[in-house]
Scaffold this motif. Structure first.
Motif, short mmCIF file in Angstrom:
data_model
loop_
_atom_site.label_atom_id
_atom_site.label_comp_id
_atom_site.label_asym_id
_atom_site.label_seq_id
_atom_site.Cartn_x
_atom_site.Cartn_y
_atom_site.Cartn_z
N UNK A 1 20.84 1.77 -47.18
CA UNK A 1 22.07 1.87 -46.40
C UNK A 1 21.89 2.47 -45.02
N UNK A 2 20.74 3.07 -44.74
CA UNK A 2 20.53 3.73 -43.45
C UNK A 2 20.03 2.76 -42.39
N UNK A 3 20.64 2.84 -41.20
CA UNK A 3 20.05 2.22 -40.02
C UNK A 3 19.08 3.20 -39.38
N UNK A 4 19.53 4.45 -39.24
CA UNK A 4 18.70 5.52 -38.71
C UNK A 4 18.91 6.77 -39.55
N UNK A 5 17.84 7.27 -40.13
CA UNK A 5 17.86 8.58 -40.79
C UNK A 5 17.07 9.50 -39.88
N UNK A 6 17.79 10.25 -39.05
CA UNK A 6 17.13 11.04 -38.02
C UNK A 6 16.41 12.27 -38.56
N UNK A 7 16.53 12.54 -39.86
CA UNK A 7 15.77 13.64 -40.46
C UNK A 7 14.30 13.26 -40.61
N UNK A 8 14.02 11.98 -40.53
CA UNK A 8 12.65 11.48 -40.65
C UNK A 8 12.07 11.25 -39.26
N UNK A 9 11.03 11.96 -38.88
CA UNK A 9 10.45 11.78 -37.54
C UNK A 9 10.07 10.33 -37.28
N UNK A 10 10.35 9.88 -36.09
CA UNK A 10 10.06 8.49 -35.72
C UNK A 10 9.24 8.45 -34.45
N UNK A 11 8.14 7.71 -34.49
CA UNK A 11 7.27 7.57 -33.32
C UNK A 11 7.92 6.73 -32.23
N UNK A 12 8.94 5.94 -32.60
CA UNK A 12 9.59 5.06 -31.62
C UNK A 12 10.93 5.62 -31.11
N UNK A 13 11.25 6.85 -31.51
CA UNK A 13 12.55 7.42 -31.14
C UNK A 13 12.77 7.41 -29.63
N UNK A 14 11.79 7.90 -28.87
CA UNK A 14 11.95 8.00 -27.41
C UNK A 14 11.95 6.64 -26.73
N UNK A 15 11.42 5.62 -27.41
CA UNK A 15 11.47 4.27 -26.83
C UNK A 15 12.75 3.54 -27.23
N UNK A 16 13.50 4.11 -28.19
CA UNK A 16 14.72 3.47 -28.66
C UNK A 16 15.96 3.99 -27.95
N UNK A 17 16.04 5.30 -27.76
CA UNK A 17 17.26 5.94 -27.25
C UNK A 17 17.05 6.52 -25.86
N UNK A 18 18.05 6.31 -25.00
CA UNK A 18 18.02 6.88 -23.66
C UNK A 18 19.40 7.30 -23.22
N UNK A 19 19.45 8.19 -22.23
CA UNK A 19 20.72 8.70 -21.72
C UNK A 19 21.36 7.72 -20.74
N UNK A 20 22.67 7.56 -20.86
CA UNK A 20 23.48 6.83 -19.88
C UNK A 20 24.62 7.77 -19.52
#
Length: 223
Positions: A48-67
């Motif tokens: 059911x999860x799209x993103x479980x942010x409790x699990x470290x992700x190597x692609x996190x910084x390439x996925x999310x950015x500030x607007x």
């Protein structure tokens, strides 16, 4: 910091934002030609999860950015940071220079995410008592129609927020678009979290406070 330095800093953040989201055509072309930047694959739904942010992700910084409102001349600033409890959307919102919003957004998924079998999205969050927005986009363009829902938080308290797709309002720059088509859940290109002084159609966010803010996001799921 002098006014001149402040202006240069804002300009740098503006360019970095456009570059991260591929809105500088020449830079994007050079990156694709020489650095072979891969497209951002959609998240795989697991339990059911799209993103479980409790699990470290190597692609996190390439996925999310500030607007932030720097794209409109403002001086608000935000970021999204991984922690063991989840991802923290935090920063400072300022109403100077006609600004008043901060947000974090995913880069466009390629191919888009297909959520046609889901009723909506579910957020597990711990906030600061302010009222936030969650937005999704079903088209690739940068400055295009989005579908939004506002939700309240309870300071320092974990809550679960369910967002039915059928209740999301079509908006363009915080103005509702009544004649827009329904959200196309077969083609979700981007997700976004926002804190804004505005609700919709010129109305003010009733729980907005300028200054520092923090929203801890444990997960984004479907239901």
């Amino acid at each position: 910091m002098s006014p001149t330095q402040a202006k240069i800093w804002d300009l740098c953040r503006f360019w970095r934002t456009l570059d991260f989201f591929g809105e500088l055509p020449l830079f994007s072309w050079l990156q694709s030609m020489f650095f072979q930047t891969p497209p951002l694959a959609p998240p795989v739904v697991a339990a059911g999860y799209l993103f479980d942010f409790r699990c470290p992700s190597a692609t996190f910084d390439q996925t999310w950015g500030a607007v932030d409102d720097v794209v409109m001349g403002g001086v608000s600033a935000s970021g999204f940071t991984q922690t063991p409890e989840g991802a923290v959307f935090s920063g400072e919102v300022s109403t100077q220079n006609s600004g008043g919003f901060a947000s974090v957004r995913s880069r466009n998924f390629s191919p888009p995410l297909n959520l046609q079998d889901a009723t909506g999205l579910q957020l597990r969050i711990k906030g600061d008592g302010q009222r936030y927005k969650f937005l999704v986009r079903d088209a690739e363009g940068w400055d295009r129609l989005a579908y939004a829902t506002s939700f309240n938080t309870v300071a320092d308290t974990w809550i679960t927020v369910q967002i039915p797709f059928s209740h999301m309002q079509p908006v363009f720059r915080a103005k509702t678009v009544p004649d827009a088509p329904p959200l196309n859940t077969t083609a979700i290109y981007a997700l976004q979290l926002m804190l804004s002084k505005f609700e919709y159609d010129g109305d003010l966010n009733p729980q907005f406070e300028a200054g520092e803010f923090s929203l801890l996001v444990e997960s984004i799921a479907v239901y």
